[in-house]
Scaffold this motif. Structure first.
Motif, PDB file in Angstrom:
ATOM      1  N   TRP A  61       0.883  -1.318   0.076  1.00  0.00           N
ATOM      2  CA  TRP A  61      -0.077  -0.042   0.177  1.00  0.00           C
ATOM      3  C   TRP A  61       0.769   1.367  -0.188  1.00  0.00           C
ATOM      4  CZ3 TRP A  61      -4.477   0.439  -1.826  1.00  0.00           C
ATOM      5  CH2 TRP A  61      -5.219   1.491  -1.465  1.00  0.00           C
ATOM      6  N   GLY A  62       1.982   1.043   0.502  1.00  0.00           N
ATOM      7  CA  GLY A  62       3.035   2.268   0.511  1.00  0.00           C
ATOM      8  C   GLY A  62       4.026   2.361  -0.690  1.00  0.00           C
ATOM      9  N   ASN A  63       3.962   1.445  -1.679  1.00  0.00           N
ATOM     10  CA  ASN A  63       4.860   1.413  -2.586  1.00  0.00           C
ATOM     11  C   ASN A  63       4.400   1.584  -3.855  1.00  0.00           C
ATOM     12  OD1 ASN A  63       6.725   0.173  -4.691  1.00  0.00           O
ATOM     13  ND2 ASN A  63       7.843  -0.814  -2.732  1.00  0.00           N
ATOM     14  N   PRO A  64       4.297   2.793  -4.567  1.00  0.00           N
ATOM     15  CA  PRO A  64       3.737   3.197  -5.814  1.00  0.00           C
ATOM     16  C   PRO A  64       4.288   2.133  -6.990  1.00  0.00           C
ATOM     17  CG  PRO A  64       5.488   4.744  -5.234  1.00  0.00           C
ATOM     18  CD  PRO A  64       5.129   3.855  -4.263  1.00  0.00           C
ATOM     19  N   THR A  65       5.691   1.658  -7.009  1.00  0.00           N
ATOM     20  CA  THR A  65       6.190   1.158  -7.998  1.00  0.00           C
ATOM     21  C   THR A  65       5.426  -0.310  -8.093  1.00  0.00           C
ATOM     22  OG1 THR A  65       8.108   2.257  -8.073  1.00  0.00           O
ATOM     23  CG2 THR A  65       8.311  -0.100  -9.082  1.00  0.00           C
ATOM     24  N   ALA A  66       5.472  -0.965  -6.823  1.00  0.00           N
ATOM     25  CA  ALA A  66       4.621  -2.240  -6.823  1.00  0.00           C
ATOM     26  C   ALA A  66       3.309  -1.970  -6.918  1.00  0.00           C
ATOM     27  CB  ALA A  66       4.934  -2.735  -5.214  1.00  0.00           C
ATOM     28  N   LEU A  67       2.582  -1.073  -6.496  1.00  0.00           N
ATOM     29  CA  LEU A  67       1.035  -0.898  -6.660  1.00  0.00           C
ATOM     30  C   LEU A  67       0.906  -0.800  -8.495  1.00  0.00           C
ATOM     31  CD1 LEU A  67      -0.161   1.541  -4.055  1.00  0.00           C
ATOM     32  CD2 LEU A  67      -0.458  -1.102  -4.169  1.00  0.00           C
ATOM     33  N   LEU A  68       1.836  -0.091  -9.153  1.00  0.00           N
ATOM     34  CA  LEU A  68       1.607  -0.116 -10.418  1.00  0.00           C
ATOM     35  C   LEU A  68       1.797  -1.507 -11.166  1.00  0.00           C
ATOM     36  CD1 LEU A  68       1.474   1.734 -12.967  1.00  0.00           C
ATOM     37  CD2 LEU A  68       3.863   1.953 -13.086  1.00  0.00           C
ATOM     38  N   GLN A  69       2.710  -2.117 -10.842  1.00  0.00           N
ATOM     39  CA  GLN A  69       2.737  -3.501 -11.393  1.00  0.00           C
ATOM     40  C   GLN A  69       1.736  -4.384 -11.152  1.00  0.00           C
ATOM     41  OE1 GLN A  69       5.444  -4.838 -13.435  1.00  0.00           O
ATOM     42  NE2 GLN A  69       3.739  -6.453 -13.497  1.00  0.00           N
ATOM     43  N   ILE A  70       0.981  -4.156 -10.012  1.00  0.00           N
ATOM     44  CA  ILE A  70      -0.376  -5.100  -9.526  1.00  0.00           C
ATOM     45  C   ILE A  70      -1.214  -4.401 -10.303  1.00  0.00           C
ATOM     46  CG2 ILE A  70      -1.958  -5.545  -7.675  1.00  0.00           C
ATOM     47  CD1 ILE A  70       0.463  -5.088  -5.640  1.00  0.00           C
ATOM     48  N   ARG A  71      -1.423  -3.226 -10.658  1.00  0.00           N
ATOM     49  CA  ARG A  71      -2.316  -2.628 -11.437  1.00  0.00           C
ATOM     50  C   ARG A  71      -2.457  -3.135 -12.867  1.00  0.00           C
ATOM     51  NH1 ARG A  71      -3.256   3.440 -13.586  1.00  0.00           N
ATOM     52  NH2 ARG A  71      -5.443   3.212 -14.344  1.00  0.00           N
ATOM     53  N   ILE A  72      -1.031  -3.375 -13.387  1.00  0.00           N
ATOM     54  CA  ILE A  72      -0.774  -3.919 -14.666  1.00  0.00           C
ATOM     55  C   ILE A  72      -1.342  -5.422 -14.632  1.00  0.00           C
ATOM     56  CG2 ILE A  72       0.828  -4.483 -16.481  1.00  0.00           C
ATOM     57  CD1 ILE A  72       2.546  -2.038 -15.460  1.00  0.00           C
ATOM     58  N   ASP A  73      -0.895  -6.164 -13.761  1.00  0.00           N
ATOM     59  CA  ASP A  73      -1.318  -7.498 -13.569  1.00  0.00           C
ATOM     60  C   ASP A  73      -3.219  -7.530 -13.659  1.00  0.00           C
ATOM     61  OD1 ASP A  73       1.510  -8.205 -13.452  1.00  0.00           O
ATOM     62  OD2 ASP A  73       1.259  -8.440 -11.299  1.00  0.00           O
ATOM     63  N   GLY A  74      -3.544  -6.791 -13.011  1.00  0.00           N
ATOM     64  CA  GLY A  74      -4.920  -6.680 -12.988  1.00  0.00           C
ATOM     65  C   GLY A  74      -5.421  -6.638 -14.384  1.00  0.00           C
ATOM     66  N   LYS A  75      -4.867  -5.724 -15.155  1.00  0.00           N
ATOM     67  CA  LYS A  75      -5.460  -5.645 -16.392  1.00  0.00           C
ATOM     68  C   LYS A  75      -5.353  -6.829 -17.096  1.00  0.00           C
ATOM     69  CE  LYS A  75      -4.691  -0.481 -16.902  1.00  0.00           C
ATOM     70  NZ  LYS A  75      -6.111  -0.196 -17.446  1.00  0.00           N
ATOM     71  N   LYS A  76      -3.871  -7.319 -17.136  1.00  0.00           N
ATOM     72  CA  LYS A  76      -3.689  -8.786 -18.031  1.00  0.00           C
ATOM     73  C   LYS A  76      -4.759  -9.705 -17.569  1.00  0.00           C
ATOM     74  CE  LYS A  76       1.225  -7.683 -18.665  1.00  0.00           C
ATOM     75  NZ  LYS A  76       2.538  -8.044 -18.530  1.00  0.00           N
ATOM     76  N   GLN A  77      -5.027  -9.953 -16.209  1.00  0.00           N
ATOM     77  CA  GLN A  77      -5.783 -10.843 -15.781  1.00  0.00           C
ATOM     78  C   GLN A  77      -7.442 -10.732 -15.820  1.00  0.00           C
ATOM     79  OE1 GLN A  77      -4.171 -13.212 -12.366  1.00  0.00           O
ATOM     80  NE2 GLN A  77      -2.368 -12.298 -12.691  1.00  0.00           N
ATOM     81  N   GLY A  78      -7.611  -9.535 -16.118  1.00  0.00           N
ATOM     82  CA  GLY A  78      -9.108  -8.983 -16.666  1.00  0.00           C
ATOM     83  C   GLY A  78      -9.844  -8.803 -15.183  1.00  0.00           C
ATOM     84  N   VAL A  79      -9.409  -8.227 -14.316  1.00  0.00           N
ATOM     85  CA  VAL A  79     -10.189  -7.817 -12.920  1.00  0.00           C
ATOM     86  C   VAL A  79     -10.265  -6.370 -12.851  1.00  0.00           C
ATOM     87  CG1 VAL A  79      -9.425 -10.105 -11.975  1.00  0.00           C
ATOM     88  CG2 VAL A  79      -8.097  -8.219 -11.566  1.00  0.00           C
ATOM     89  N   SER A  80      -9.676  -5.653 -13.798  1.00  0.00           N
ATOM     90  CA  SER A  80      -9.813  -4.042 -13.527  1.00  0.00           C
ATOM     91  C   SER A  80     -10.767  -3.449 -13.345  1.00  0.00           C
ATOM     92  CB  SER A  80      -9.247  -3.595 -14.740  1.00  0.00           C
ATOM     93  OG  SER A  80      -7.768  -3.754 -15.042  1.00  0.00           O
ATOM     94  N   ASP A  81     -12.076  -4.096 -13.688  1.00  0.00           N
ATOM     95  CA  ASP A  81     -13.505  -3.538 -13.486  1.00  0.00           C
ATOM     96  C   ASP A  81     -14.211  -4.122 -12.240  1.00  0.00           C
ATOM     97  OD1 ASP A  81     -13.867  -5.769 -14.898  1.00  0.00           O
ATOM     98  OD2 ASP A  81     -15.343  -4.957 -16.307  1.00  0.00           O
ATOM     99  N   ARG A  82     -13.585  -5.029 -11.793  1.00  0.00           N
ATOM    100  CA  ARG A  82     -14.062  -5.609 -10.542  1.00  0.00           C
ATOM    101  C   ARG A  82     -14.178  -4.661  -9.327  1.00  0.00           C
ATOM    102  NH1 ARG A  82     -13.190 -11.285 -10.731  1.00  0.00           N
ATOM    103  NH2 ARG A  82     -14.161 -11.420  -8.741  1.00  0.00           N
ATOM    104  N   SER A  83     -15.210  -4.992  -8.450  1.00  0.00           N
ATOM    105  CA  SER A  83     -15.486  -3.946  -7.317  1.00  0.00           C
ATOM    106  C   SER A  83     -14.525  -4.685  -6.149  1.00  0.00           C
ATOM    107  CB  SER A  83     -16.773  -4.001  -6.962  1.00  0.00           C
ATOM    108  OG  SER A  83     -17.532  -3.422  -7.823  1.00  0.00           O
ATOM    109  N   VAL A  84     -13.992  -3.592  -5.342  1.00  0.00           N
ATOM    110  CA  VAL A  84     -13.328  -3.848  -4.187  1.00  0.00           C
ATOM    111  C   VAL A  84     -13.768  -2.810  -3.276  1.00  0.00           C
ATOM    112  CG1 VAL A  84     -11.383  -5.009  -4.918  1.00  0.00           C
ATOM    113  CG2 VAL A  84     -11.121  -2.576  -4.899  1.00  0.00           C
ATOM    114  N   GLN A  85     -13.596  -3.057  -1.876  1.00  0.00           N
ATOM    115  CA  GLN A  85     -13.932  -2.042  -0.830  1.00  0.00           C
ATOM    116  C   GLN A  85     -12.676  -1.313  -0.488  1.00  0.00           C
ATOM    117  OE1 GLN A  85     -15.462  -3.591   2.847  1.00  0.00           O
ATOM    118  NE2 GLN A  85     -16.776  -1.737   3.144  1.00  0.00           N
ATOM    119  N   GLY A  86     -12.829   0.022  -0.535  1.00  0.00           N
ATOM    120  CA  GLY A  86     -11.783   1.022  -0.237  1.00  0.00           C
ATOM    121  C   GLY A  86     -11.414   1.004   1.124  1.00  0.00           C
TER     122      GLY A  86
END
Length: 289
Positions: free
Chosen positions: A230-255
């Motif tokens: 949560w405190g590492n922007p570089t790692a979060l960016l990679q996880i975001r990219i992984d989410g796009k690749k695995q088709g979960v980008s538009d899935r809902s999560v609780q903030g």
């Protein structure tokens, strides 16, 4: 009549010669993406208590079959994508059949010199160009540890040429897991939820829930990963990219609290990355590829 050797292009040459074109082609070959069939998953424990445990699992976690790396291992781990020694060697040979490597230093016996951390510096030469690389065997000992350090150094040096560069971004997760260790209280709870528009997440603990999912759904694993990073922007960016690749980008999560609002996986990470980069004075406009 003896065969001559083609000389490299001089600085006064008009345009690229066949020699320089061959070099450019070989170096470009190194940057080609590896097919998915050659990419392996390397598990890394992020829970220190699991790592220190004799059975490699602490009382706060459990062992289970991992769908990514195929190991029966503690759930407190992250899988990093990498290519093996043999796959990399094959790519190096495709780029330059005469590629070579050498240690940067030798010991008094004439053998490669390892440093005080058990690491090895090497110089990799491909298509007439050299790059430095560093490898280690994660504290292991013995002949296999030496071979592992050499393979690790080759991958590190080849990355300087662009080999598997996209996969190396995942190694940032390892650092993030060390800097932001997960506790037993962070375990995610998954419940059905509606999809809502994105809102800005706070700097407190991230999502505590996500849409209901099947056993092979990648969303729970990605949620666990971004909570730890949560405190590492570089790692979060990679996880975001992984989410796009695995088709979960538009899935809902609780903030995170205090709002605990539901938003899409992609929107949550985009907002959080922006917050972190703004706090660091970085580029807040960068987004996942």
């Amino acid at each position: 009549m003896p065969q001559g050797t083609e000389a490299p292009a001089g600085t006064m040459a008009e345009g690229p010669t066949s020699h320089t074109q061959k070099q450019a082609g070989g170096l470009a070959k190194l940057r080609e993406e590896f097919p998915a069939s050659l990419i392996q998953a390397l598990p890394k424990l992020w829970c220190k208590r699991c790592s220190d445990s004799r059975n490699k699992v602490c009382e706060d976690h459990r062992k289970a079959k991992c769908n990514d790396c195929g190991n029966y291992i503690t759930t407190a781990h992250v899988d990093l994508s990498y290519v093996g020694h043999a796959e990399l060697t094959h790519r190096l040979l495709d780029a330059d059949p005469l590629w070579d490597w050498e240690p940067v230093a030798f010991d008094q016996r004439g053998l490669p010199q390892f440093d005080e951390n058990g690491g090895l510096w090497i110089r990799l030469t491909v298509c007439g160009h050299s790059r430095l690389g560093y490898g280690d065997s994660q504290g292991k000992k013995g002949p296999n540890a030496v071979k592992e350090a050499i393979g690790d150094a080759l991958r590190n040096a080849a990355m300087r040429f662009g080999a598997a560069l996209d996969l190396w971004a995942k190694s940032d997760l390892r650092e993030a897991q060390t800097e932001h260790p997960k506790t037993a209280d962070d375990d995610a709870h998954y419940t059905p939820a509606p999809r809502q528009a994105a809102s800005s997440p706070s700097a407190s603990k991230p999502a505590i829930a996500a849409e209901a999912s099947s056993g092979d759904d990648p969303l729970p694993r990605l949620v666990d990963q971004y909570k730890d990073c949560w405190g590492n922007p570089t790692a979060l960016l990679q996880i975001r990219i992984d989410g796009k690749k695995q088709g979960v980008s538009d899935r809902s999560v609780q903030g995170p609290p205090p709002g605990n609002e539901w938003m899409t996986f992609d929107a949550l990470l985009e907002a959080r990355i922006g917050e972190l980069r703004a706090a660091q004075g970085g580029d807040t406009e960068r987004s996942a590829a």
